[in-house]
Design a protein around this motif. Structure first.
Motif, PDB file in Angstrom:
ATOM      1  N   LEU A  68       0.852  -1.196   0.000  1.00 22.68           N
ATOM      2  CA  LEU A  68       0.000   0.000   0.000  1.00 22.68           C
ATOM      3  C   LEU A  68       0.886   1.244   0.000  1.00 22.68           C
ATOM      4  O   LEU A  68       0.747   2.124  -0.843  1.00 22.68           O
ATOM      5  CB  LEU A  68      -0.912   0.006   1.226  1.00 22.68           C
ATOM      6  CG  LEU A  68      -1.906   1.177   1.272  1.00 22.68           C
ATOM      7  CD1 LEU A  68      -3.006   0.990   0.241  1.00 22.68           C
ATOM      8  CD2 LEU A  68      -2.527   1.324   2.662  1.00 22.68           C
ATOM      9  N   ALA A  69       1.807   1.303   0.958  1.00 22.33           N
ATOM     10  CA  ALA A  69       2.807   2.378   0.984  1.00 22.33           C
ATOM     11  C   ALA A  69       4.085   1.822   0.376  1.00 22.33           C
ATOM     12  O   ALA A  69       4.487   0.708   0.681  1.00 22.33           O
ATOM     13  CB  ALA A  69       3.039   2.849   2.415  1.00 22.33           C
ATOM     14  N   PHE A  70       4.726   2.600  -0.474  1.00 17.60           N
ATOM     15  CA  PHE A  70       5.893   2.109  -1.197  1.00 17.60           C
ATOM     16  C   PHE A  70       7.120   2.110  -0.289  1.00 17.60           C
ATOM     17  O   PHE A  70       7.609   3.159   0.103  1.00 17.60           O
ATOM     18  CB  PHE A  70       6.163   2.970  -2.430  1.00 17.60           C
ATOM     19  CG  PHE A  70       7.319   2.481  -3.258  1.00 17.60           C
ATOM     20  CD1 PHE A  70       8.485   3.230  -3.370  1.00 17.60           C
ATOM     21  CD2 PHE A  70       7.255   1.265  -3.910  1.00 17.60           C
ATOM     22  CE1 PHE A  70       9.552   2.775  -4.134  1.00 17.60           C
ATOM     23  CE2 PHE A  70       8.320   0.808  -4.675  1.00 17.60           C
ATOM     24  CZ  PHE A  70       9.472   1.562  -4.779  1.00 17.60           C
ATOM     25  N   ALA A  71       7.581   0.906   0.064  1.00 21.89           N
ATOM     26  CA  ALA A  71       8.770   0.765   0.907  1.00 21.89           C
ATOM     27  C   ALA A  71       9.992   0.610   0.013  1.00 21.89           C
ATOM     28  O   ALA A  71      10.312  -0.474  -0.451  1.00 21.89           O
ATOM     29  CB  ALA A  71       8.618  -0.434   1.838  1.00 21.89           C
ATOM     30  N   SER A  72      10.660   1.709  -0.253  1.00 19.54           N
ATOM     31  CA  SER A  72      11.812   1.689  -1.151  1.00 19.54           C
ATOM     32  C   SER A  72      13.059   1.205  -0.432  1.00 19.54           C
ATOM     33  O   SER A  72      13.242   1.443   0.751  1.00 19.54           O
ATOM     34  CB  SER A  72      12.056   3.100  -1.707  1.00 19.54           C
ATOM     35  OG  SER A  72      13.266   3.142  -2.420  1.00 19.54           O
ATOM     36  N   LYS A  73      13.917   0.514  -1.163  1.00 23.42           N
ATOM     37  CA  LYS A  73      15.214   0.125  -0.607  1.00 23.42           C
ATOM     38  C   LYS A  73      16.154   1.329  -0.543  1.00 23.42           C
ATOM     39  O   LYS A  73      17.205   1.273   0.059  1.00 23.42           O
ATOM     40  CB  LYS A  73      15.829  -0.994  -1.458  1.00 23.42           C
ATOM     41  CG  LYS A  73      15.078  -2.321  -1.333  1.00 23.42           C
ATOM     42  CD  LYS A  73      15.746  -3.410  -2.145  1.00 23.42           C
ATOM     43  CE  LYS A  73      14.986  -4.718  -1.994  1.00 23.42           C
ATOM     44  NZ  LYS A  73      15.583  -5.810  -2.811  1.00 23.42           N
ATOM     45  N   THR A  74      15.762   2.402  -1.194  1.00 21.09           N
ATOM     46  CA  THR A  74      16.530   3.648  -1.140  1.00 21.09           C
ATOM     47  C   THR A  74      15.727   4.670  -0.353  1.00 21.09           C
ATOM     48  O   THR A  74      14.813   5.294  -0.887  1.00 21.09           O
ATOM     49  CB  THR A  74      16.804   4.198  -2.567  1.00 21.09           C
ATOM     50  OG1 THR A  74      17.403   3.179  -3.355  1.00 21.09           O
ATOM     51  CG2 THR A  74      17.714   5.411  -2.490  1.00 21.09           C
ATOM     52  N   PRO A  75      15.998   4.835   0.950  1.00 18.56           N
ATOM     53  CA  PRO A  75      15.232   5.790   1.763  1.00 18.56           C
ATOM     54  C   PRO A  75      15.265   7.179   1.151  1.00 18.56           C
ATOM     55  O   PRO A  75      16.254   7.603   0.576  1.00 18.56           O
ATOM     56  CB  PRO A  75      15.969   5.763   3.110  1.00 18.56           C
ATOM     57  CG  PRO A  75      16.665   4.441   3.138  1.00 18.56           C
ATOM     58  CD  PRO A  75      17.042   4.155   1.718  1.00 18.56           C
TER      59      PRO A  75
END
Length: 229
Positions: A68-75
């Motif tokens: 739902l919320a995009f959890a990127s590996k690049t903060p």
């Protein structure tokens, strides 16, 4: 036999129903600046925090939805305010707002400043904002940027804005460390709430879900279980 108000069975039913309510979250819109945000009347709950505080993972865990919320590996990649609706099908009774993470070193300074302005303006001016959830990794504690954010919202908290300091990644601490971090967080919350949370262990999911439901439905008695979606 019906449980008396405040009875543990009643509380458990309310928590389960609140988790079901959180599961109804659906993407509404994204806004790079405030003028792109729709004017809404329903209560809005904003999630904020440093780029590495586990904000997207927390939202996905609370809503029981993996992406739902995009959890990127690049903060720091999320640069817009994302809104999600909550409520039974065809009915929106609250909004979740996922604000851009802040403080990540690899992000250009110009972008950092722009995000900070957008967030500060949102937190000060958004009329239907009813609650703010600030996520913090208890291993590192509140940072200077977190303190600045707290100062920005303090006048609204004093006027009744609900506030939760959520200690994410609590599974990284032992029990004694968790208790110490929670005691410190309660002092830092300035009259708001503080909770431990672990996406990995699902710690705090039910308690936080119920708290958010109660904040979005202040007219409903706190012991009354929410309706199933």
């Amino acid at each position: 036999m019906t449980a008396a108000p405040g009875h543990p069975q009643d509380s458990k039913a309310a928590k389960v129903a609140a988790c079901g309510w959180m599961h109804t979250a659906r993407f509404l819109t994204t806004a790079p600046t405030l003028e792109f945000l729709p004017a809404l009347q329903v209560p809005e709950i904003a999630f904020v925090g440093r780029s590495n505080a586990g904000k997207s993972t927390c939202i996905n865990t609370l809503t029981q939805q993996k992406r739902l919320a995009f959890a990127s590996k690049t903060p720091g990649r999320t640069q817009s305010i994302n809104l999600f609706t909550l409520g039974k099908q065809g009915v929106t009774d609250a909004i979740l707002a996922d604000l851009p993470g802040y403080g990540y070193a690899a992000v250009p300074k110009q972008d950092k400043l722009r995000w900070q302005r957008v967030m500060a303006n949102y937190l000060v001016t958004r009329e239907n904002l009813k609650a703010v959830v600030l996520m913090c990794d208890p291993r590192h504690g509140l940072t200077e940027l977190d303190d600045i954010l707290l100062e920005v919202i303090r006048p609204r908290v004093e006027e009744g804005l609900k506030f939760l300091l959520l200690l994410t990644k609590a599974d990284k601490l032992n029990r004694a460390e968790q208790n110490k971090a929670l005691s410190i967080a309660r002092l830092q919350a300035g009259g708001g709430e503080a909770r431990l949370f672990s996406a990995l262990k699902k710690q705090g999911v039910e308690d936080v879900s119920l708290l958010l439901w109660q904040w979005a439905h202040p007219e409903v008695p706190p012991n009354a279980p929410p309706e199933a979606p």
